[in-house]
Each structure stands twice: as structure tokens, then as C-alpha cells.
Design an enzyme around this catalytic site. Structure first.
Site, PDB file in Angstrom:
ATOM      1  N   GLN A  90       0.849  -1.193   0.000  1.00  0.00           N
ATOM      2  CA  GLN A  90       0.000   0.000   0.000  1.00  0.00           C
ATOM      3  C   GLN A  90       0.883   1.241   0.000  1.00  0.00           C
ATOM      4  OE1 GLN A  90      -3.385  -0.751   3.089  1.00  0.00           O
ATOM      5  NE2 GLN A  90      -1.711  -2.142   3.566  1.00  0.00           N
ATOM      6  N   ASN A  91       2.184   1.048   0.090  1.00  0.00           N
ATOM      7  CA  ASN A  91       3.094   2.191   0.185  1.00  0.00           C
ATOM      8  C   ASN A  91       3.427   2.764  -1.185  1.00  0.00           C
ATOM      9  OD1 ASN A  91       3.035   1.544   2.840  1.00  0.00           O
ATOM     10  ND2 ASN A  91       5.061   0.601   2.900  1.00  0.00           N
ATOM     11  N   ASP A 141       6.250   4.606  -1.549  1.00  0.00           N
ATOM     12  CA  ASP A 141       7.621   5.111  -1.366  1.00  0.00           C
ATOM     13  C   ASP A 141       8.698   4.401  -2.174  1.00  0.00           C
ATOM     14  OD1 ASP A 141       8.066   2.681   0.040  1.00  0.00           O
ATOM     15  OD2 ASP A 141       7.640   3.613   1.990  1.00  0.00           O
ATOM     16  N   HIS A 199      -1.488   1.540  -4.194  1.00  0.00           N
ATOM     17  CA  HIS A 199      -1.837   2.958  -4.024  1.00  0.00           C
ATOM     18  C   HIS A 199      -0.956   3.904  -4.836  1.00  0.00           C
ATOM     19  CE1 HIS A 199      -4.009   1.914   0.027  1.00  0.00           C
ATOM     20  NE2 HIS A 199      -4.719   1.599  -1.030  1.00  0.00           N
ATOM     21  N   THR A 230       0.711  -2.989   8.650  1.00  0.00           N
ATOM     22  CA  THR A 230      -0.487  -2.284   8.174  1.00  0.00           C
ATOM     23  C   THR A 230      -1.599  -2.401   9.198  1.00  0.00           C
ATOM     24  OG1 THR A 230      -2.198  -2.130   6.453  1.00  0.00           O
ATOM     25  CG2 THR A 230      -1.193  -4.309   6.750  1.00  0.00           C
TER      26      THR A 230
HETATM   27  P1  OAD Z   1      -1.298   2.835   8.998  1.00  0.00           P
HETATM   28  O1  OAD Z   1      -0.599   4.066   9.451  1.00  0.00           O
HETATM   29  O2  OAD Z   1      -2.774   2.806   9.058  1.00  0.00           O
HETATM   30  O3  OAD Z   1      -0.796   1.595   9.855  1.00  0.00           O
HETATM   31  C1  OAD Z   1       0.564   1.381  10.112  1.00  0.00           C
HETATM   32  C2  OAD Z   1       0.685   0.085  10.893  1.00  0.00           C
HETATM   33  O4  OAD Z   1       2.071  -0.205  11.049  1.00  0.00           O
HETATM   34  C3  OAD Z   1       0.068   0.136  12.292  1.00  0.00           C
HETATM   35  O5  OAD Z   1      -0.729  -1.020  12.489  1.00  0.00           O
HETATM   36  C4  OAD Z   1       1.281   0.126  13.228  1.00  0.00           C
HETATM   37  O6  OAD Z   1       1.021  -0.567  14.432  1.00  0.00           O
HETATM   38  C5  OAD Z   1       2.309  -0.627  12.387  1.00  0.00           C
HETATM   39  N1  OAD Z   1       3.735  -0.323  12.660  1.00  0.00           N
HETATM   40  C6  OAD Z   1       4.305   0.861  12.972  1.00  0.00           C
HETATM   41  N2  OAD Z   1       5.634   0.743  13.081  1.00  0.00           N
HETATM   42  C7  OAD Z   1       5.941  -0.559  12.820  1.00  0.00           C
HETATM   43  C8  OAD Z   1       7.156  -1.320  12.753  1.00  0.00           C
HETATM   44  N3  OAD Z   1       8.339  -0.762  12.981  1.00  0.00           N
HETATM   45  N4  OAD Z   1       7.071  -2.647  12.452  1.00  0.00           N
HETATM   46  C9  OAD Z   1       5.860  -3.231  12.226  1.00  0.00           C
HETATM   47  N5  OAD Z   1       4.695  -2.559  12.262  1.00  0.00           N
HETATM   48  C10 OAD Z   1       4.719  -1.241  12.542  1.00  0.00           C
HETATM   49  O7  OAD Z   1      -0.739   2.525   7.525  1.00  0.00           O
HETATM   50  P2  OAD Z   1      -1.382   1.611   6.389  1.00  0.00           P
HETATM   51  O8  OAD Z   1      -2.001   0.399   6.966  1.00  0.00           O
HETATM   52  O9  OAD Z   1      -0.340   1.448   5.352  1.00  0.00           O
HETATM   53  O10 OAD Z   1      -3.721   5.213   1.789  1.00  0.00           O
HETATM   54  O11 OAD Z   1      -2.503   2.564   5.827  1.00  0.00           O
HETATM   55  C11 OAD Z   1      -3.253   2.165   4.731  1.00  0.00           C
HETATM   56  C12 OAD Z   1      -3.541   3.329   3.831  1.00  0.00           C
HETATM   57  O12 OAD Z   1      -4.141   4.406   4.560  1.00  0.00           O
HETATM   58  C13 OAD Z   1      -2.322   3.990   3.222  1.00  0.00           C
HETATM   59  O13 OAD Z   1      -1.859   3.308   2.069  1.00  0.00           O
HETATM   60  C14 OAD Z   1      -2.809   5.352   2.889  1.00  0.00           C
HETATM   61  C15 OAD Z   1      -3.522   5.657   4.187  1.00  0.00           C
HETATM   62  O14 OAD Z   1      -4.443   6.652   4.148  1.00  0.00           O
HETATM   63  C16 OAD Z   1      -3.853   6.168   0.870  1.00  0.00           C
HETATM   64  O15 OAD Z   1      -3.230   7.200   0.908  1.00  0.00           O
HETATM   65  C17 OAD Z   1      -4.817   5.822  -0.211  1.00  0.00           C
END
Ligand code: OAD
Ligand code: ZN
Length: 246
Positions: free
Chosen positions: A100-101, A103, A118, A186
Site C-alpha cells: 500500500q506504500n 515510497d 496505491h 499495516t
Molecule cells: P497505517 O498508518 O494505518 O498503519 C501502520 C501500521 O504499522 C500500524 O498497524 C502500526 O502498528 C504498524 N507499525 C508501525 N511501526 C511498525 C514497525 N516498525 N514494524 C511493524 N509494524 C509497525 O498505515 P497503512 O495500513 O499502510 O492510503 O494505511 C493504509 C492506507 O491508509 C495507506 O496506504 C494510505 C492511508 O491513508 C492512501 O493514501 C490511499
């Protein structure tokens, strides 16, 4: 770390594996996540930045935000988690990354088979004629414009928009055909992307979560490892290498 026997058996038998990743895998590279403690969406409203109407209302503001993120992403490097996933390519028949990244860090770490649900912040296109502009854009007269006069936007998916069909269907196919499906970093709350976890599960794949905390999908996973992806994924790689040596 101690892995249980079921997980080890699955690892030794698996041929096709999928890594479904989110912002958490890039957190250790210094790129902020969206939700959670220091999440971007705690401070900024997605509806003011990440949707098409916001862009039409105020393209300058939306571009400022994306240029800010671009700068952070350019300065970031793939971390031990991205690198571990790329190393898996030497250990399994088929490794697919569905991310979903935006980057580009999976590719920079060496992953070959990557589906970007995305979009990708390195690419841009004209909203009128769809010409792609992947080089540096010209911001000298405000917002960058196409030779046709249309506004140029980043090639990322905004709220309310469809996912790129080829990327989603490629990712979905790999998911349902996988033997193991890793859900890494995620929150799994954004659809349709998060639906891939259930698609893989229904198709019989073994679902393994790697996250620093419990998420919406933890209870649907066969196994959850709580900790940083940059620590846990390299441990899994080491474990697989041990299994393969036997
Ligand atoms: P989120 O910010 O919703 O979730 C990030 C997840 O990573 C959380 O569950 C954290 O607990 C976990 N996390 C943080 N640091 C970590 C680490 N070092 N190791 C393992 N896990 C870790 O991000 P996404 O799930 O990617 O969409 O969000 C989904 C979508 O929402 C994104 O692609 C973006 C956003 O709005 C769009 O822009 C369309
Ligand atoms: Zn154009």
C-alpha cells in the site's frame, strides 16, 4: 525468538509467499505512518489532502504536502525489513510484494515482483490527457502543468478513487495462490486493499501478521508476531536458512 512447530512446518513447505505491506514497514526508515501514535492522520485531515476535490480546490497545498513527503522519502533508505523481504527471493520459488506504500522502498531494496496498490510518488500524470511525467517537475510558476494545459498530479490513489486495476488484480491473484501470506506493518483498515487478507485466508493460505501491536485483523491471522518488522523479518529469514540447511 522461538517459532512454533506449525509455523516452521509451513515455512519449510511453502513455495509461494506474499508480503502484504503498509506504512509500518517503512516506519524504521523514518517515514511516518498514517494512524497510531505519531500518525499523519492525527494531525492532518485526509479529506483536505488526499482526495481529488481537495486537489481541484487547492492544488498548491496538495502539491506542497506531496513535495514534503517526497523529500522525506528521497532521504530515506530501505531498512532491515525491506531487505529481509528481498532476501526471501533466494529462499522461495515465488515471492510477491503487494504494498500500500507509495515510497518505492521495496524495489530499492531489490524486490522484483512488486504490486503497488496505491500508486508511486515517483510518478505523476496530467489529469486531462493522462500523459505521464516521471522526471523532476517544474514548480516555477506554481503548480506544474502539462503541455496540454492540464494540471499534473502525483500518481497516487486518493480516497474515493479506484485502485489501479492491473496492480490490484495482480496482487489479488498472487494472494489467493499463495501458501503463506505475511501482513506486515499495516492497520488493515483501508479497503479494498485490506480485503486481500481475507481473500488469501479463504483460499487456504497461512496468514502471518507482523506488527508492533494488535490490529483489526489479528484475530483472523493464523499467527501474529508483535514487534518491529526490521527485527522480526530478519529473524524469520535466519530461521528459513536454518531449515533449508537441514
Ligand atoms: P497505517 O498508518 O494505518 O498503519 C501502520 C501500521 O504499522 C500500524 O498497524 C502500526 O502498528 C504498524 N507499525 C508501525 N511501526 C511498525 C514497525 N516498525 N514494524 C511493524 N509494524 C509497525 O498505515 P497503512 O495500513 O499502510 O492510503 O494505511 C493504509 C492506507 O491508509 C495507506 O496506504 C494510505 C492511508 O491513508 C492512501 O493514501 C490511499
Ligand atoms: Zn495533458
Amino acid at each position: 525468538m522461538n517459532f512454533n512447530q506449525t509455523f516452521l512446518n509451513k515455512l519449510s513447505e511453502a513455495k509461494k509467499i506474499v508480503f502484504f505491506t503498509g506504512a509500518g514497514i517503512s516506519a524504521e526508515s523514518g517515514i511516518p505512518t498514517f494512524r497510531g501514535k505519531d500518525g499523519i492522520w492525527n494531525k492532518l485531515k485526509p479529506e483536505e489532502l488526499a482526495n481529488f476535490n481537495a486537489f481541484m480546490r487547492n492544488p498548491q497545498m496538495v502539491w506542497e504536502w506531496y513535495n514534503h513527503r517526497k523529500k522525506i522519502i528521497h532521504e530515506a533508505k530501505p531498512n532491515a525489513g525491506h531487505i529481509a523481504i528481498s532476501e526471501m527471493q533466494n529462499l522461495f520459488d515465488e515471492v510477491t510484494v503487494v504494498t500500500q506504500n507509495i515510497d518505492n522502498l521495496h524495489r530499492r531494496a531489490g524486490s522484483k515482483n512488486v504490486f503497488e496498490l496505491h500508486g508511486n510518488i515517483e510518478r505523476n500524470y496530467c489529469i486531462d490527457c493522462r500523459t505521464f511525467y516521471n522526471e523532476e517537475l517544474d514548480f516555477s510558476s506554481g503548480v506544474p502543468k502539462c503541455k496540454c494545459g492540464g494540471l499534473i498530479r502525483p500518481d497516487v490513489v486518493w480516497f474515493g478513487e479506484y485502485l489501479p486495476q492491473d496492480q490490484f488484480s495482480g496482487g489479488e491473484k498472487a494472494s489467493v495462490l499463495s501458501d503463506m501470506f505475511f501482513v506486515v506493518g499495516t492497520s488493515a483498515v483501508v479497503y479494498p486493499a485490506a480485503g486481500l487478507v481475507y481473500a488469501a485466508k479463504q483460499a487456504g493460505s497461512y496468514i502471518v501478521e507482523v506488527n508492533i501491536e494488535e490490529t483489526e485483523i489479528s484475530s483472523s491471522c493464523d499467527e501474529s508476531f508483535f514487534g518491529e518488522a526490521g527485527k522480526i523479518l530478519p529473524e524469520i529469514v535466519n530461521q528459513i536458512k536454518k531449515l533449508k540447511l537441514r
